[in-house]
Design a protein around this motif. Structure first.
Motif, PDB file in Angstrom:
ATOM      1  N   SER A  63      -3.317  34.457  69.272  1.00  0.00           N
ATOM      2  CA  SER A  63      -2.504  32.931  69.595  1.00  0.00           C
ATOM      3  C   SER A  63      -3.249  32.105  70.971  1.00  0.00           C
ATOM      4  CB  SER A  63      -0.861  33.570  70.517  1.00  0.00           C
ATOM      5  OG  SER A  63      -0.725  33.966  71.936  1.00  0.00           O
ATOM      6  N   VAL A  64      -2.893  31.205  70.758  1.00  0.00           N
ATOM      7  CA  VAL A  64      -3.596  30.238  71.834  1.00  0.00           C
ATOM      8  C   VAL A  64      -2.337  29.030  72.395  1.00  0.00           C
ATOM      9  CG1 VAL A  64      -3.458  27.883  70.013  1.00  0.00           C
ATOM     10  CG2 VAL A  64      -5.773  28.087  71.837  1.00  0.00           C
ATOM     11  N   LEU A  88      -8.062  24.431  66.525  1.00  0.00           N
ATOM     12  CA  LEU A  88      -8.881  24.304  67.955  1.00  0.00           C
ATOM     13  C   LEU A  88      -9.154  25.617  68.355  1.00  0.00           C
ATOM     14  CD1 LEU A  88      -5.333  23.376  69.306  1.00  0.00           C
ATOM     15  CD2 LEU A  88      -6.570  22.119  69.616  1.00  0.00           C
ATOM     16  N   VAL A  89      -9.207  27.039  67.657  1.00  0.00           N
ATOM     17  CA  VAL A  89      -9.614  27.829  68.177  1.00  0.00           C
ATOM     18  C   VAL A  89      -9.653  29.168  66.699  1.00  0.00           C
ATOM     19  CG1 VAL A  89      -9.515  30.374  69.734  1.00  0.00           C
ATOM     20  CG2 VAL A  89      -8.870  28.043  70.243  1.00  0.00           C
ATOM     21  N   GLU A  90     -11.008  29.504  66.575  1.00  0.00           N
ATOM     22  CA  GLU A  90     -12.013  30.175  65.213  1.00  0.00           C
ATOM     23  C   GLU A  90     -11.573  31.423  66.294  1.00  0.00           C
ATOM     24  OE1 GLU A  90     -13.533  28.989  62.220  1.00  0.00           O
ATOM     25  OE2 GLU A  90     -15.882  29.836  63.438  1.00  0.00           O
ATOM     26  N   ILE A  91     -11.206  32.598  65.817  1.00  0.00           N
ATOM     27  CA  ILE A  91     -11.644  33.997  66.471  1.00  0.00           C
ATOM     28  C   ILE A  91     -11.862  34.818  64.695  1.00  0.00           C
ATOM     29  CG2 ILE A  91      -9.750  35.584  66.639  1.00  0.00           C
ATOM     30  CD1 ILE A  91      -8.963  33.050  67.278  1.00  0.00           C
ATOM     31  N   ASP A  92     -13.467  35.429  64.873  1.00  0.00           N
ATOM     32  CA  ASP A  92     -14.199  35.836  64.384  1.00  0.00           C
ATOM     33  C   ASP A  92     -13.680  37.893  64.374  1.00  0.00           C
ATOM     34  OD1 ASP A  92     -14.798  33.679  62.449  1.00  0.00           O
ATOM     35  OD2 ASP A  92     -16.056  32.827  64.403  1.00  0.00           O
ATOM     36  N   GLU A 107      -7.969  30.847  62.166  1.00  0.00           N
ATOM     37  CA  GLU A 107      -8.611  29.632  63.196  1.00  0.00           C
ATOM     38  C   GLU A 107      -7.155  29.398  63.109  1.00  0.00           C
ATOM     39  OE1 GLU A 107     -10.529  25.691  62.069  1.00  0.00           O
ATOM     40  OE2 GLU A 107     -10.818  27.185  60.250  1.00  0.00           O
ATOM     41  N   LEU A 108      -6.689  29.083  63.937  1.00  0.00           N
ATOM     42  CA  LEU A 108      -5.736  28.318  65.514  1.00  0.00           C
ATOM     43  C   LEU A 108      -5.616  26.943  65.197  1.00  0.00           C
ATOM     44  CD1 LEU A 108      -5.160  30.693  68.028  1.00  0.00           C
ATOM     45  CD2 LEU A 108      -3.578  30.872  65.550  1.00  0.00           C
ATOM     46  N   LYS A 109      -4.323  26.130  64.131  1.00  0.00           N
ATOM     47  CA  LYS A 109      -4.486  24.915  64.198  1.00  0.00           C
ATOM     48  C   LYS A 109      -3.801  24.501  64.869  1.00  0.00           C
ATOM     49  CE  LYS A 109      -6.257  25.680  59.414  1.00  0.00           C
ATOM     50  NZ  LYS A 109      -6.890  25.111  58.002  1.00  0.00           N
ATOM     51  N   ILE A 147       1.048  28.550  69.657  1.00  0.00           N
ATOM     52  CA  ILE A 147       0.660  28.768  68.156  1.00  0.00           C
ATOM     53  C   ILE A 147      -0.116  30.212  68.253  1.00  0.00           C
ATOM     54  CG2 ILE A 147      -0.729  27.865  66.452  1.00  0.00           C
ATOM     55  CD1 ILE A 147      -1.527  24.801  67.861  1.00  0.00           C
ATOM     56  N   SER A 148       0.569  30.496  67.695  1.00  0.00           N
ATOM     57  CA  SER A 148      -0.020  31.979  67.365  1.00  0.00           C
ATOM     58  C   SER A 148       0.085  32.126  65.247  1.00  0.00           C
ATOM     59  CB  SER A 148       1.265  32.640  67.139  1.00  0.00           C
ATOM     60  OG  SER A 148       1.875  32.433  68.466  1.00  0.00           O
ATOM     61  N   ASP A 149      -0.746  32.950  65.280  1.00  0.00           N
ATOM     62  CA  ASP A 149      -0.696  34.324  63.759  1.00  0.00           C
ATOM     63  C   ASP A 149      -0.991  35.273  63.598  1.00  0.00           C
ATOM     64  OD1 ASP A 149      -1.306  33.634  60.790  1.00  0.00           O
ATOM     65  OD2 ASP A 149      -3.023  31.514  60.778  1.00  0.00           O
ATOM     66  N   ASP A 150      -0.963  35.902  62.778  1.00  0.00           N
ATOM     67  CA  ASP A 150      -1.464  36.698  62.211  1.00  0.00           C
ATOM     68  C   ASP A 150      -2.280  37.417  60.839  1.00  0.00           C
ATOM     69  OD1 ASP A 150       0.536  37.720  64.108  1.00  0.00           O
ATOM     70  OD2 ASP A 150       2.185  37.884  62.834  1.00  0.00           O
ATOM     71  N   ALA A 151      -3.170  38.573  60.908  1.00  0.00           N
ATOM     72  CA  ALA A 151      -3.834  38.336  59.609  1.00  0.00           C
ATOM     73  C   ALA A 151      -3.945  39.606  59.815  1.00  0.00           C
ATOM     74  CB  ALA A 151      -5.845  37.554  60.005  1.00  0.00           C
ATOM     75  N   ILE A 152      -4.887  40.548  58.860  1.00  0.00           N
ATOM     76  CA  ILE A 152      -5.486  41.667  58.044  1.00  0.00           C
ATOM     77  C   ILE A 152      -6.781  41.663  58.168  1.00  0.00           C
ATOM     78  CG2 ILE A 152      -5.183  43.621  57.061  1.00  0.00           C
ATOM     79  CD1 ILE A 152      -2.849  42.890  57.687  1.00  0.00           C
ATOM     80  N   PHE A 153      -7.215  42.712  59.257  1.00  0.00           N
ATOM     81  CA  PHE A 153      -8.552  42.841  59.265  1.00  0.00           C
ATOM     82  C   PHE A 153      -9.491  44.273  58.746  1.00  0.00           C
ATOM     83  CE2 PHE A 153      -8.866  40.045  63.136  1.00  0.00           C
ATOM     84  CZ  PHE A 153      -9.029  39.044  62.174  1.00  0.00           C
ATOM     85  N   ILE A 154     -10.236  44.405  57.599  1.00  0.00           N
ATOM     86  CA  ILE A 154     -10.414  46.001  57.300  1.00  0.00           C
ATOM     87  C   ILE A 154     -12.019  46.041  57.907  1.00  0.00           C
ATOM     88  CG2 ILE A 154     -11.050  47.243  55.168  1.00  0.00           C
ATOM     89  CD1 ILE A 154      -9.094  46.258  53.871  1.00  0.00           C
ATOM     90  N   VAL A 155     -11.969  46.940  58.968  1.00  0.00           N
ATOM     91  CA  VAL A 155     -13.654  47.623  58.984  1.00  0.00           C
ATOM     92  C   VAL A 155     -13.828  48.448  58.386  1.00  0.00           C
ATOM     93  CG1 VAL A 155     -12.767  45.912  61.373  1.00  0.00           C
ATOM     94  CG2 VAL A 155     -12.520  47.903  61.421  1.00  0.00           C
TER      95      VAL A 155
END
Length: 169
Positions: A63-64, A88-92, A107-109, A147-155
């Protein structure tokens, strides 16, 4: 040969320029970027197997929040107008595999301001009708907005997500 050397140098320079602006962020941490606070959280972890290899699947949230008194606005002047710089912000996640169509970044827009536009026209039968359609009038991020968003990361199994964040404004 000189142009190839220049092209390689330019590519490395651009890559390093983008990574210099990025800051590492870990689970539960909040960073301050240009008057915006960015928070990253791991919501869930489970182990999975795909193609004979073991992976860890992380459900994450980012979230941002605009903590400055500056509003970000993009006013659209004509329709349709293509706008590509609303991020606005990119989380990699550097070590995300992207397997099974999962994410490698969030990517939070900015929020879209939708306007209902009423128009009149003749339909196929020749009848005069009035209709309403939603149109994007602007994009905004006001002071105090989140602004918030969710994602799935597989590592790879045994690794935690290696996450960096950078401001796009």
């Amino acid at each position: 040969m000189k142009s190839l050397t220049f092209l390689i140098f330019l590519t490395v320079f651009i890559f390093l320029g983008n990574s210099v602006n990025a800051q590492k962020i870990s689970d539960g941490q909040t960073l301050n970027l240009n008057g915006m606070t960015v928070t990253f959280n791991i919501l869930n972890k489970e182990s999975i197997e795909s193609g004979g290899k073991s992976y860890d699947r992380y459900k994450v949230s980012a979230s941002v929040k605009n903590t400055s008194d500056k509003a970000y606005n993009i006013r659209l002047s004509a329709f349709p107008q293509v706008v590509s710089n609303i991020g606005l912000v990119e989380i990699d996640c550097m070590n995300a595999t992207g397997a099974r169509l999962t994410s490698k970044k969030i990517e939070l827009k900015m929020k879209a301001q939708i306007l209902n536009v009423t128009y009149s026209a003749y339909d196929r039968s020749g009848k005069f009708v009035t209709s309403t359609i939603p149109v994007t009038g602007s994009y905004y991020f006001d002071p105090g907005d989140t602004i918030s968003d969710d994602a799935i990361f597989i590592v790879p199994q045994g690794e935690k997500p290696d996450v960096s964040v950078r401001s796009m404004k």
